[in-house]
Design a protein around this motif. Structure first.
Motif, PDB file in Angstrom:
ATOM      1  N   SER A 177     -11.702  31.200  98.181  1.00  0.00           N
ATOM      2  CA  SER A 177     -10.801  31.339  97.036  1.00  0.00           C
ATOM      3  C   SER A 177      -9.433  31.883  97.437  1.00  0.00           C
ATOM      4  CB  SER A 177     -11.424  32.243  95.977  1.00  0.00           C
ATOM      5  OG  SER A 177     -12.579  31.637  95.461  1.00  0.00           O
ATOM      6  N   GLY A 178      -9.387  32.854  98.347  1.00  0.00           N
ATOM      7  CA  GLY A 178      -8.116  33.426  98.768  1.00  0.00           C
ATOM      8  C   GLY A 178      -7.212  32.424  99.462  1.00  0.00           C
ATOM      9  N   GLU A 179      -7.806  31.436 100.125  1.00  0.00           N
ATOM     10  CA  GLU A 179      -7.015  30.417 100.808  1.00  0.00           C
ATOM     11  C   GLU A 179      -6.446  29.389  99.838  1.00  0.00           C
ATOM     12  OE1 GLU A 179      -9.278  30.488 105.069  1.00  0.00           O
ATOM     13  OE2 GLU A 179     -10.301  29.604 103.354  1.00  0.00           O
ATOM     14  N   LEU A 180      -6.879  29.463  98.592  1.00  0.00           N
ATOM     15  CA  LEU A 180      -6.375  28.552  97.571  1.00  0.00           C
ATOM     16  C   LEU A 180      -5.315  29.210  96.702  1.00  0.00           C
ATOM     17  CD1 LEU A 180      -9.762  26.926  96.542  1.00  0.00           C
ATOM     18  CD2 LEU A 180      -8.004  25.976  98.044  1.00  0.00           C
ATOM     19  N   ARG A 181      -4.907  30.437  97.085  1.00  0.00           N
ATOM     20  CA  ARG A 181      -3.917  31.152  96.281  1.00  0.00           C
ATOM     21  C   ARG A 181      -2.634  30.326  96.175  1.00  0.00           C
ATOM     22  NH1 ARG A 181      -4.032  32.832 101.204  1.00  0.00           N
ATOM     23  NH2 ARG A 181      -2.172  33.284 102.418  1.00  0.00           N
ATOM     24  N   GLY A 182      -2.081  30.340  94.983  1.00  0.00           N
ATOM     25  CA  GLY A 182      -0.858  29.591  94.733  1.00  0.00           C
ATOM     26  C   GLY A 182      -1.059  28.097  94.592  1.00  0.00           C
TER      27      GLY A 182
ATOM     28  N   ASN B 254      -2.823  24.661  92.774  1.00  0.00           N
ATOM     29  CA  ASN B 254      -3.378  24.122  91.545  1.00  0.00           C
ATOM     30  C   ASN B 254      -4.562  23.258  91.960  1.00  0.00           C
ATOM     31  OD1 ASN B 254      -3.931  22.388  89.346  1.00  0.00           O
ATOM     32  ND2 ASN B 254      -1.851  22.643  88.568  1.00  0.00           N
TER      33      ASN B 254
ATOM     34  N   ARG C 189      -4.290  25.976 106.334  1.00  0.00           N
ATOM     35  CA  ARG C 189      -5.147  27.146 106.121  1.00  0.00           C
ATOM     36  C   ARG C 189      -6.612  26.886 106.485  1.00  0.00           C
ATOM     37  NH1 ARG C 189      -2.901  28.889 100.079  1.00  0.00           N
ATOM     38  NH2 ARG C 189      -0.707  28.933 100.664  1.00  0.00           N
TER      39      ARG C 189
END
Length: 117
Positions: A50-55, A57, A75
């Protein structure tokens, strides 16, 4: 004529004696990426956390939006690709990598509807 070394992620004790099986979630590039005297012929992806999907959509990633893929692929790729390398990638290779990303995000219940790669 000087040749450039090729990078394809090959691990394990039998890699020197047997051809290595293609790792799961890896893509053999139609057009290799050349970087500092090295040639990348295969890219392996891992499921993003989830953190690698920050920013990002998630809908853009599911639709394989080029801009979204340029952000997330560096990433989660091995070897790590840069955004400019992704931007300069053969569209067929970007499509293959984008399909892997979209499958990572699909729920297990829907994955049986997709053909195996």
């Amino acid at each position: 004529m000087q040749t450039t070394p090729q990078i394809a992620v090959e691990k394990g004790p039998s890699a020197a004696t047997e051809p290595a099986a293609k790792p799961p979630h890896s893509v053999d590039l139609d057009t290799p990426i050349v970087r500092s005297g090295q040639t990348i012929t295969r890219v392996t992806l891992r499921k993003p956390r989830s953190g690698e999907l920050r920013g990002m959509n998630l809908v853009d990633l599911m639709q394989m939006d080029v801009n979204a893929l340029q952000k997330v692929l560096p990433r989660i790729s091995s070897p790590i690709l840069t955004e400019p390398e992704v931007a300069g990638m053969d569209p067929a290779d970007l499509l293959q990598l984008g399909m892997e990303v979209a499958l990572f995000l699909a729920p297990k219940s829907t994955k049986t509807e997709f053909p195996a790669a």
